[in-house]
Design a protein around this motif. Structure first.
Motif, mmCIF file in Angstrom:
data_model
loop_
_atom_site.group_PDB
_atom_site.id
_atom_site.type_symbol
_atom_site.label_atom_id
_atom_site.label_comp_id
_atom_site.label_asym_id
_atom_site.label_seq_id
_atom_site.Cartn_x
_atom_site.Cartn_y
_atom_site.Cartn_z
ATOM 1 N N LYS A 268 -10.191 -11.045 -0.988
ATOM 2 C CA LYS A 268 -10.541 -9.633 -0.812
ATOM 3 C C LYS A 268 -11.986 -9.384 -1.261
ATOM 4 O O LYS A 268 -12.316 -9.559 -2.434
ATOM 5 C CB LYS A 268 -9.625 -8.724 -1.637
ATOM 6 C CG LYS A 268 -8.260 -8.471 -1.004
ATOM 7 C CD LYS A 268 -7.356 -9.657 -1.082
ATOM 8 C CE LYS A 268 -5.975 -9.356 -0.519
ATOM 9 N NZ LYS A 268 -5.158 -10.573 -0.429
ATOM 10 N N GLU B 263 0.816 -1.204 0.000
ATOM 11 C CA GLU B 263 0.000 0.000 0.000
ATOM 12 C C GLU B 263 0.855 1.261 0.000
ATOM 13 O O GLU B 263 0.386 2.337 -0.379
ATOM 14 C CB GLU B 263 -0.943 -0.008 1.210
ATOM 15 C CG GLU B 263 -1.990 -1.102 1.157
ATOM 16 C CD GLU B 263 -2.920 -1.073 2.354
ATOM 17 O OE1 GLU B 263 -3.080 0.011 2.950
ATOM 18 O OE2 GLU B 263 -3.486 -2.126 2.698
ATOM 19 N N LYS C 79 -13.182 -4.446 1.454
ATOM 20 C CA LYS C 79 -11.735 -4.256 1.584
ATOM 21 C C LYS C 79 -11.204 -3.401 0.444
ATOM 22 O O LYS C 79 -10.361 -2.514 0.643
ATOM 23 C CB LYS C 79 -11.051 -5.625 1.569
ATOM 24 C CG LYS C 79 -9.532 -5.597 1.657
ATOM 25 C CD LYS C 79 -9.044 -5.436 3.068
ATOM 26 C CE LYS C 79 -7.546 -5.656 3.169
ATOM 27 N NZ LYS C 79 -7.053 -5.461 4.541
ATOM 28 N N ARG D 222 -4.843 -5.532 -1.323
ATOM 29 C CA ARG D 222 -6.128 -4.844 -1.443
ATOM 30 C C ARG D 222 -6.888 -5.221 -2.720
ATOM 31 O O ARG D 222 -8.119 -5.270 -2.715
ATOM 32 C CB ARG D 222 -5.914 -3.321 -1.457
ATOM 33 C CG ARG D 222 -5.527 -2.728 -0.129
ATOM 34 C CD ARG D 222 -6.735 -2.511 0.762
ATOM 35 N NE ARG D 222 -6.386 -1.815 1.980
ATOM 36 C CZ ARG D 222 -7.271 -1.353 2.854
ATOM 37 N NH1 ARG D 222 -8.563 -1.503 2.645
ATOM 38 N NH2 ARG D 222 -6.867 -0.738 3.947
ATOM 39 N N HIS D 223 -6.145 -5.475 -3.797
ATOM 40 C CA HIS D 223 -6.776 -5.502 -5.114
ATOM 41 C C HIS D 223 -6.698 -6.828 -5.860
ATOM 42 O O HIS D 223 -7.275 -6.943 -6.932
ATOM 43 C CB HIS D 223 -6.155 -4.417 -5.997
ATOM 44 C CG HIS D 223 -6.355 -3.031 -5.491
ATOM 45 N ND1 HIS D 223 -5.402 -2.360 -4.755
ATOM 46 C CD2 HIS D 223 -7.399 -2.176 -5.603
ATOM 47 C CE1 HIS D 223 -5.851 -1.153 -4.446
ATOM 48 N NE2 HIS D 223 -7.055 -1.025 -4.940
ATOM 49 N N SER E 32 -12.612 0.414 0.546
ATOM 50 C CA SER E 32 -12.231 1.225 1.706
ATOM 51 C C SER E 32 -10.820 1.799 1.569
ATOM 52 O O SER E 32 -10.391 2.583 2.415
ATOM 53 C CB SER E 32 -12.319 0.382 2.984
ATOM 54 O OG SER E 32 -11.375 -0.680 2.954
ATOM 55 N N TYR E 33 -10.125 1.427 0.524
ATOM 56 C CA TYR E 33 -8.738 1.886 0.345
ATOM 57 C C TYR E 33 -8.711 3.191 -0.437
ATOM 58 O O TYR E 33 -9.285 3.293 -1.530
ATOM 59 C CB TYR E 33 -7.940 0.813 -0.396
ATOM 60 C CG TYR E 33 -6.536 1.245 -0.773
ATOM 61 C CD1 TYR E 33 -5.612 1.604 0.203
ATOM 62 C CD2 TYR E 33 -6.125 1.275 -2.100
ATOM 63 C CE1 TYR E 33 -4.330 1.988 -0.126
ATOM 64 C CE2 TYR E 33 -4.843 1.651 -2.454
ATOM 65 C CZ TYR E 33 -3.948 2.003 -1.468
ATOM 66 O OH TYR E 33 -2.678 2.385 -1.808
ATOM 67 N N ASN E 34 -8.037 4.191 0.113
ATOM 68 C CA ASN E 34 -7.843 5.475 -0.567
ATOM 69 C C ASN E 34 -6.359 5.624 -0.887
ATOM 70 O O ASN E 34 -5.552 5.869 0.016
ATOM 71 C CB ASN E 34 -8.316 6.625 0.318
ATOM 72 C CG ASN E 34 -8.090 7.985 -0.345
ATOM 73 O OD1 ASN E 34 -7.637 8.078 -1.490
ATOM 74 N ND2 ASN E 34 -8.426 9.050 0.371
#
Length: 347
Positions: free
Chosen positions: A308, A264, A312, A284-285, A315-317
């Motif tokens: 994932k 990340e 999940k 995350r992806h 919610s990732y920025n």
């Protein structure tokens, strides 16, 4: 404004009305990120055209706008080549598991009407074992066994011989498929590199000995610089994985857009170097995780488990830890990745 509505089911009819105040109402809305993609790997397992079209439909329903087509890899070469037809003849799983030019154009046009971009990826110089079926003379460290994990993340090992080849095969690939795929982006891969592959190749060892001042590192840096230059010469924007830009210090022109997947924190590292970034961190992806390991050197779940879910992912920025507004603008968006070692069109 009064709106009258009605509905009838069989012999029963309902009528109702409601009031919309301050009508008419105008809404202006644009996505926060210009790049919202899915990576689809069609080398490890083949996906028929109808499945890809169905995926494009699903993308349009969810406002996703880039199909990152990871079309070839170490396992198969399913895309027709008019320049090197032997690649498909020897590299496709079967004669039915390939993408002729006309079907690729069909996919591109279908996507365009949604509207979705189709960006191809031809991963080089690593993960290119399948090229050896047609051209073993331009390859290094082919299918090393039994200690395959010394040479790559998965078998079979093999990558382009950067000393013997000097870019000509890669140039052929870039030239041909830049003309077939109309999108401005061209992904050259650049991931899963292992310098030990080349250090054990006698051709490269001899080349380095005969050329004082050259090294494995300088050869790889030169290869990437030449490849980026060729992509730009074809009027395309180069895309590459962060491995080639960060892990080994091979820096190309900052016109290259970098896929940040290692962690990340990778997005911040990429933009700190002045590159534009696409966030696709494995934790995350990656959609193929959490289904058990298929590799002999890994016990238990998959290396990137657990699975994932959408919570999940959404919610990732990717801009959250980047405070400089100028660097925030370098984060173009993100994509989920469906690697197909354990996935196919039915799962």
């Amino acid at each position: 404004m009064m709106v009258m509505c009605g509905e009838q089911v069989g012999d029963i009819a309902w009528h109702w009305s409601f009031l919309i105040k301050n009508a008419p109402v105008k809404t202006n809305d644009t996505p926060k990120f210009v790049y919202r993609g899915i990576l689809l790997d069609t080398s490890r397992n083949f996906y028929h055209v109808d499945s890809i079209l169905r995926t494009l439909d699903a993308m349009s329903y969810n406002n996703l706008n880039v199909l990152h087509w990871h079309i070839v890899d170490a396992f198969s070469w399913p895309v027709e080549s008019k320049v090197h037809p032997e690649l498909t003849e020897k590299g496709a799983y079967t004669t039915d598991m390939l993408y002729p030019y006309e079907e690729i154009k069909k996919i591109i046009n279908y996507a365009k009407s949604r509207p979705i971009r189709v960006m191809p990826e031809f991963n080089m110089p690593g993960n290119t074992f399948i090229v050896s079926d047609a051209h073993p003379e331009i390859m290094s460290c082919l299918n090393k066994q039994p200690n395959w994990d010394k040479f790559g993340p998965e078998p079979p090992s093999g990558q382009l011989n950067i000393a013997d080849l000097r870019g000509s095969f890669a140039f052929d690939v870039i030239t041909e498929y830049s003309r077939l795929f109309v999108d401005l982006g061209f992904h050259m891969g650049g991931g899963s590199l292992n310098l030990e592959w080349w250090k054990e190749d006698p051709v490269i060892e001899l080349y380095v000995c005969d050329h004082p001042g050259e090294s494995i590192e300088s050869l790889v840096k030169g290869w990437f610089n030449q490849t980026v230059g060729k992509i730009q010469e074809m009027g395309k924007v180069p895309f590459a994985r962060e491995d080639s830009m960060l892990n080994f210090g091979y820096e190309t022109k900052n016109t290259t857009i970098v896929e940040a997947w290692v962690s990340e924190d990778s997005v911040g590292k990429v933009v700190d170097k002045g590159y534009r970034a696409i966030a696709t961190s494995w934790n995350r992806h990656y959609l193929d995780c959490g289904h058990g390991s298929w590799l002999s050197n890994f016990e238990g779940s998959s290396w990137c488990g657990p699975y994932k879910g959408w919570q999940k992912i959404y919610s990732y920025n990717p801009r959250a830890k980047i405070t400089d507004p100028a660097k925030q603008k370098l984060v173009l968006g993100g994509e989920v990745a469906l690697w197909s070692a354990q996935s196919d069109e039915t799962t």
